[in-house]
Scaffold this motif. Structure first.
Motif, short mmCIF file in Angstrom:
data_model
loop_
_atom_site.label_atom_id
_atom_site.label_comp_id
_atom_site.label_asym_id
_atom_site.label_seq_id
_atom_site.Cartn_x
_atom_site.Cartn_y
_atom_site.Cartn_z
N UNK A 1 -1.98 4.30 8.26
CA UNK A 1 -2.25 3.38 7.18
C UNK A 1 -2.96 4.14 6.06
N UNK A 2 -2.55 3.92 4.81
CA UNK A 2 -3.19 4.63 3.69
C UNK A 2 -4.64 4.21 3.50
N UNK A 3 -5.39 5.10 2.92
CA UNK A 3 -6.79 4.80 2.62
C UNK A 3 -6.88 3.96 1.36
N UNK A 4 -7.89 3.09 1.27
CA UNK A 4 -8.04 2.29 0.06
C UNK A 4 -8.37 3.18 -1.13
N UNK A 5 -7.90 2.77 -2.29
CA UNK A 5 -8.25 3.47 -3.50
C UNK A 5 -7.31 4.59 -3.88
N UNK A 6 -6.17 4.74 -3.19
CA UNK A 6 -5.26 5.84 -3.47
C UNK A 6 -4.13 5.48 -4.42
N UNK A 7 -4.17 4.34 -5.07
CA UNK A 7 -3.10 3.98 -5.98
C UNK A 7 -3.68 3.26 -7.20
N UNK A 8 -2.85 3.14 -8.21
CA UNK A 8 -3.30 2.43 -9.42
C UNK A 8 -3.50 0.95 -9.12
N UNK A 9 -2.76 0.42 -8.14
CA UNK A 9 -2.92 -0.99 -7.77
C UNK A 9 -4.31 -1.23 -7.19
N UNK A 10 -4.75 -0.34 -6.32
CA UNK A 10 -6.09 -0.46 -5.73
C UNK A 10 -7.16 -0.29 -6.80
N UNK A 11 -6.94 0.65 -7.72
CA UNK A 11 -7.90 0.85 -8.80
C UNK A 11 -8.00 -0.38 -9.69
N UNK A 13 -7.34 -3.50 -8.60
CA UNK A 13 -7.88 -4.58 -7.78
C UNK A 13 -9.38 -4.46 -7.56
N UNK A 14 -9.89 -3.23 -7.52
CA UNK A 14 -11.29 -2.98 -7.16
C UNK A 14 -12.28 -3.79 -8.00
N UNK A 15 -12.21 -3.78 -9.34
CA UNK A 15 -13.20 -4.54 -10.10
C UNK A 15 -13.07 -6.06 -9.93
N UNK A 16 -11.85 -6.53 -9.68
CA UNK A 16 -11.65 -7.97 -9.47
C UNK A 16 -12.36 -8.41 -8.20
N UNK A 17 -12.16 -7.65 -7.13
CA UNK A 17 -12.77 -7.97 -5.84
C UNK A 17 -14.28 -7.82 -5.91
N UNK A 18 -14.74 -6.75 -6.55
CA UNK A 18 -16.17 -6.52 -6.70
C UNK A 18 -16.84 -7.65 -7.46
N UNK A 19 -16.19 -8.13 -8.51
CA UNK A 19 -16.74 -9.24 -9.30
C UNK A 19 -16.92 -10.50 -8.45
N UNK A 20 -15.92 -10.82 -7.65
CA UNK A 20 -16.01 -12.02 -6.79
C UNK A 20 -17.15 -11.87 -5.79
N UNK A 21 -17.29 -10.70 -5.21
CA UNK A 21 -18.37 -10.46 -4.23
C UNK A 21 -19.73 -10.58 -4.90
N UNK A 22 -19.88 -10.00 -6.08
CA UNK A 22 -21.16 -10.05 -6.79
C UNK A 22 -21.52 -11.46 -7.26
N UNK A 23 -20.52 -12.25 -7.64
CA UNK A 23 -20.78 -13.60 -8.12
C UNK A 23 -21.09 -14.58 -7.00
N UNK A 24 -20.86 -14.19 -5.75
CA UNK A 24 -21.07 -15.08 -4.61
C UNK A 24 -21.88 -14.39 -3.52
N UNK A 25 -23.14 -14.04 -3.81
CA UNK A 25 -23.93 -13.29 -2.82
C UNK A 25 -24.28 -14.09 -1.56
N UNK A 26 -24.26 -15.42 -1.64
CA UNK A 26 -24.62 -16.24 -0.49
C UNK A 26 -23.43 -16.56 0.40
#
Length: 86
Positions: A1-11, A13-26
């Motif tokens: 299985x490929x490692x995360x972050x090895x494609x432009x799609x992952x790059x 997606x990363x800020x979108x996912x990070x934003x959701x996690x940061x906006x919902x700390x609880x």
């Protein structure tokens, strides 16, 4: 299985996912997965973009809840398994 972050799609997606996690700390892991799923930006959930999205989600949630990035390595200290049984 490929490692995360090895494609432009992952790059992308990363800020979108990070934003959701940061906006919902609880939120717990199940709630975060639902919230992240609602933000999926690529249309149809299949093929390479979706796989990269899932790898990035797994990596970030593992980092958030388990303090590590999963690389799908086998566990250590397992006895060797012979390829063929004599």
């Amino acid at each position: 299985m490929p490692k995360p972050g090895n494609s432009r799609w992952a790059a992308h997606a990363r800020p979108i996912i990070t934003k959701v996690i940061r906006e919902n700390p609880e939120a717990d892991e199940k709630q975060l997965r639902q919230l992240i799923s609602e933000q999926y930006p690529y249309g149809i959930r299949e093929h390479h973009p979706y796989k990269q999205w899932l790898l990035e989600v797994r990596a970030q949630l593992n980092l958030r809840f388990r303090g590590k990035v999963t690389r799908d390595k086998p566990p250590k200290n397992l006895p060797p398994t012979p390829l063929f049984q004599p």
